[in-house]
Design a protein around this motif. Structure first.
Motif, PDB file in Angstrom:
ATOM      1  N   HIS A   1       0.900  -1.326  -0.034  1.00  0.00           N
ATOM      2  CA  HIS A   1       0.133  -0.093   0.251  1.00  0.00           C
ATOM      3  C   HIS A   1       0.838   1.331   0.145  1.00  0.00           C
TER       4      HIS A   1
ATOM      5  N   ILE B   1      -6.174   0.252  -2.505  1.00  0.00           N
ATOM      6  CA  ILE B   1      -5.688  -0.587  -1.543  1.00  0.00           C
ATOM      7  C   ILE B   1      -6.192  -2.024  -2.294  1.00  0.00           C
TER       8      ILE B   1
ATOM      9  N   PRO C   1      -5.787   2.176   4.172  1.00  0.00           N
ATOM     10  CA  PRO C   1      -4.840   0.993   4.096  1.00  0.00           C
ATOM     11  C   PRO C   1      -5.105   0.291   5.630  1.00  0.00           C
TER      12      PRO C   1
END
Length: 202
Positions: A33, A92, A120
Protein backbone atom coordinates in the motif's frame (compact mmCIF):
# COMPACT_ATOMS: atom_id res chain seq x y z
CA UNK A 1 6.77 -9.20 -6.60
CA UNK A 2 3.19 -8.70 -7.73
CA UNK A 3 1.53 -10.98 -10.22
CA UNK A 4 -1.70 -9.63 -11.69
CA UNK A 5 -2.61 -13.10 -12.90
CA UNK A 6 -4.73 -15.37 -10.77
CA UNK A 7 -2.21 -18.18 -11.25
CA UNK A 8 1.08 -18.03 -9.28
CA UNK A 9 4.41 -18.94 -10.89
CA UNK A 10 5.06 -22.67 -10.94
CA UNK A 11 7.71 -22.41 -8.21
CA UNK A 12 5.10 -21.09 -5.75
CA UNK A 13 2.68 -23.24 -3.82
CA UNK A 14 -0.49 -21.44 -2.77
CA UNK A 15 -2.08 -22.42 0.55
CA UNK A 16 -5.72 -22.04 1.58
CA UNK A 17 -4.60 -19.85 4.50
CA UNK A 18 -1.40 -17.99 5.35
CA UNK A 19 -0.28 -20.67 7.80
CA UNK A 20 2.34 -19.22 10.13
CA UNK A 21 2.51 -16.08 7.99
CA UNK A 22 -0.32 -13.92 9.31
CA UNK A 23 2.00 -11.15 10.56
CA UNK A 24 3.85 -11.38 7.25
CA UNK A 25 0.64 -10.77 5.31
CA UNK A 26 0.08 -7.56 7.30
CA UNK A 27 3.68 -6.44 6.78
CA UNK A 28 3.60 -7.15 3.04
CA UNK A 29 0.26 -5.37 2.77
CA UNK A 30 1.73 -2.26 4.35
CA UNK A 31 4.63 -2.22 1.90
CA UNK A 32 2.28 -2.85 -1.02
CA UNK A 33 0.00 0.00 0.00
CA UNK A 34 2.92 2.35 0.51
CA UNK A 35 3.86 1.68 -3.11
CA UNK A 36 0.29 2.49 -4.20
CA UNK A 37 -0.04 5.66 -2.15
CA UNK A 38 0.22 8.10 -5.06
CA UNK A 39 -1.95 6.18 -7.51
CA UNK A 40 -5.15 7.96 -8.61
CA UNK A 41 -8.60 6.63 -7.86
CA UNK A 42 -9.73 4.31 -10.69
CA UNK A 43 -12.95 5.48 -12.29
CA UNK A 44 -14.34 1.98 -12.75
CA UNK A 45 -14.76 1.50 -8.98
CA UNK A 46 -18.01 3.46 -9.02
CA UNK A 47 -19.46 1.22 -11.73
CA UNK A 48 -18.94 -2.11 -10.01
CA UNK A 49 -22.04 -3.96 -8.86
CA UNK A 50 -20.68 -7.38 -7.84
CA UNK A 51 -21.38 -8.61 -4.27
CA UNK A 52 -18.00 -7.50 -2.91
CA UNK A 53 -18.36 -3.97 -4.27
CA UNK A 54 -21.86 -3.67 -2.83
CA UNK A 55 -20.65 -5.07 0.50
CA UNK A 56 -17.81 -2.57 0.64
CA UNK A 57 -20.20 0.33 0.16
CA UNK A 58 -22.55 -1.06 2.81
CA UNK A 59 -19.64 -1.40 5.23
CA UNK A 60 -18.91 2.30 4.82
CA UNK A 61 -22.52 3.47 5.06
CA UNK A 62 -22.71 4.46 1.40
CA UNK A 63 -25.41 1.95 0.52
CA UNK A 64 -27.94 -0.31 2.21
CA UNK A 65 -28.61 -3.94 1.42
CA UNK A 66 -30.85 -6.73 2.64
CA UNK A 67 -29.14 -9.93 3.76
CA UNK A 68 -30.32 -13.49 4.14
CA UNK A 69 -32.36 -14.10 7.29
CA UNK A 70 -29.64 -16.05 9.10
CA UNK A 71 -27.21 -13.13 8.88
CA UNK A 72 -29.64 -10.33 9.74
CA UNK A 73 -28.97 -10.51 13.50
CA UNK A 74 -25.15 -10.28 13.35
CA UNK A 75 -25.40 -7.54 10.72
CA UNK A 76 -27.69 -5.52 12.97
CA UNK A 77 -25.24 -5.92 15.85
CA UNK A 78 -22.31 -4.79 13.72
CA UNK A 79 -24.18 -1.78 12.34
CA UNK A 80 -25.02 -0.76 15.92
CA UNK A 81 -21.31 -0.76 16.73
CA UNK A 82 -20.26 1.27 13.69
CA UNK A 83 -19.26 4.87 14.30
CA UNK A 84 -17.81 7.57 12.04
CA UNK A 85 -14.08 7.25 11.50
CA UNK A 86 -11.62 9.48 9.68
CA UNK A 87 -8.73 8.08 7.69
CA UNK A 88 -7.27 8.97 4.31
CA UNK A 89 -8.37 6.70 1.49
CA UNK A 90 -6.14 5.39 -1.28
CA UNK A 91 -5.96 2.44 -3.65
CA UNK A 92 -5.78 -0.78 -1.60
CA UNK A 93 -5.92 -4.54 -2.02
CA UNK A 94 -9.13 -5.56 -0.27
CA UNK A 95 -8.51 -9.32 -0.10
CA UNK A 96 -4.96 -9.99 1.08
CA UNK A 97 -5.59 -12.99 3.33
CA UNK A 98 -5.12 -15.73 0.75
CA UNK A 99 -3.31 -13.63 -1.81
CA UNK A 100 0.18 -13.17 -0.41
CA UNK A 101 2.48 -16.05 -1.31
CA UNK A 102 5.66 -16.91 0.56
CA UNK A 103 8.57 -19.13 -0.49
CA UNK A 104 12.04 -19.61 1.01
CA UNK A 105 14.61 -17.28 -0.49
CA UNK A 106 12.07 -15.25 -2.44
CA UNK A 107 10.30 -11.96 -1.90
CA UNK A 108 6.61 -12.36 -1.05
CA UNK A 109 4.24 -12.16 -4.00
CA UNK A 110 0.94 -10.26 -3.90
CA UNK A 111 -1.56 -11.76 -6.32
CA UNK A 112 -5.17 -11.42 -7.44
CA UNK A 113 -5.39 -7.68 -6.86
CA UNK A 114 -8.85 -6.67 -5.56
CA UNK A 115 -8.92 -2.88 -5.79
CA UNK A 116 -10.85 -0.62 -3.43
CA UNK A 117 -10.50 3.04 -2.47
CA UNK A 118 -10.26 2.84 1.30
CA UNK A 119 -7.74 3.46 4.11
CA UNK A 120 -4.89 0.91 4.25
CA UNK A 121 -5.87 0.17 7.85
CA UNK A 122 -9.14 -1.21 6.50
CA UNK A 123 -7.24 -3.69 4.31
CA UNK A 124 -5.42 -4.89 7.45
CA UNK A 125 -8.75 -5.16 9.25
CA UNK A 126 -10.09 -7.47 6.54
CA UNK A 127 -7.15 -9.80 7.20
CA UNK A 128 -7.80 -9.72 10.95
CA UNK A 129 -11.52 -10.24 10.38
CA UNK A 130 -10.85 -13.25 8.16
CA UNK A 131 -8.73 -14.76 10.91
CA UNK A 132 -11.46 -14.25 13.49
CA UNK A 133 -14.14 -15.67 11.23
CA UNK A 134 -12.69 -18.69 9.52
CA UNK A 135 -9.53 -19.91 11.25
CA UNK A 136 -9.60 -21.82 14.53
CA UNK A 137 -7.88 -20.99 16.73
CA UNK A 138 -7.86 -17.41 15.51
CA UNK A 139 -4.28 -16.44 14.66
CA UNK A 140 -2.35 -14.03 16.85
CA UNK A 141 -1.92 -11.16 14.45
CA UNK A 142 0.91 -8.84 15.39
CA UNK A 143 -0.36 -5.77 13.59
CA UNK A 144 1.86 -3.00 14.87
CA UNK A 145 0.79 -2.14 18.39
CA UNK A 146 0.46 1.58 17.77
CA UNK A 147 -2.76 1.90 19.78
CA UNK A 148 -4.62 3.48 16.89
CA UNK A 149 -8.23 3.89 18.12
CA UNK A 150 -9.51 3.57 14.54
CA UNK A 151 -8.63 -0.12 14.43
CA UNK A 152 -11.86 -1.23 16.08
CA UNK A 153 -14.02 0.72 13.63
CA UNK A 154 -12.05 -0.67 10.70
CA UNK A 155 -12.58 -4.20 11.99
CA UNK A 156 -16.32 -3.60 12.37
CA UNK A 157 -16.44 -2.47 8.74
CA UNK A 158 -14.37 -5.45 7.63
CA UNK A 159 -16.83 -7.86 9.26
CA UNK A 160 -19.78 -6.06 7.68
CA UNK A 161 -17.98 -6.30 4.33
CA UNK A 162 -17.52 -10.06 4.62
CA UNK A 163 -21.05 -10.66 5.92
CA UNK A 164 -22.84 -8.68 3.21
CA UNK A 165 -20.65 -10.15 0.47
CA UNK A 166 -21.38 -13.68 1.72
CA UNK A 167 -25.10 -12.97 1.74
CA UNK A 168 -24.96 -11.60 -1.78
CA UNK A 169 -23.10 -14.66 -3.02
CA UNK A 170 -25.24 -17.39 -1.44
CA UNK A 171 -28.73 -16.04 -2.08
CA UNK A 172 -32.01 -16.83 -0.27
CA UNK A 173 -31.87 -20.62 -0.81
CA UNK A 174 -28.76 -20.94 1.35
CA UNK A 175 -28.73 -23.90 3.74
CA UNK A 176 -25.52 -23.36 5.74
CA UNK A 177 -26.63 -20.10 7.26
CA UNK A 178 -26.66 -20.89 10.96
CA UNK A 179 -23.05 -22.09 11.01
CA UNK A 180 -21.82 -18.95 9.30
CA UNK A 181 -24.08 -16.74 11.40
CA UNK A 182 -22.45 -18.24 14.50
CA UNK A 183 -19.04 -17.27 13.15
CA UNK A 184 -20.13 -13.67 12.68
CA UNK A 185 -21.75 -13.56 16.12
CA UNK A 186 -18.53 -14.81 17.71
CA UNK A 187 -16.41 -12.29 15.80
CA UNK A 188 -18.79 -9.49 16.78
CA UNK A 189 -18.53 -10.53 20.42
CA UNK A 190 -14.74 -10.43 20.12
CA UNK A 191 -15.00 -6.84 18.85
CA UNK A 192 -17.26 -5.94 21.75
CA UNK A 193 -14.90 -7.47 24.32
CA UNK A 194 -11.85 -5.41 23.43
CA UNK A 195 -10.84 -2.11 21.86
CA UNK A 196 -9.81 -3.81 18.63
CA UNK A 197 -11.43 -7.25 18.68
CA UNK A 198 -8.28 -9.30 19.17
CA UNK A 199 -6.09 -7.24 16.86
CA UNK A 200 -3.07 -8.41 18.81
CA UNK A 201 -0.12 -6.22 19.63
CA UNK A 202 3.48 -7.24 20.42
Amino acid sequence: MWSRAGRPPSSWRAAPAPRGQWPGVVTVGRAFHAALRTQPRPGFLDRRTHPWAVADRVAWGEEEADVVAELAEPLSALLALRRPVEAAAQLIHGDLTGNVLFAPGRDPAVIDFSPYWRPPLYAEAVVIGDGLLWYTPAPALQAGGDGDPRRRQMLIRALIFRLVALSGLVGPSWRAGEKEAARFRAATEAVERGPDGGWAHP
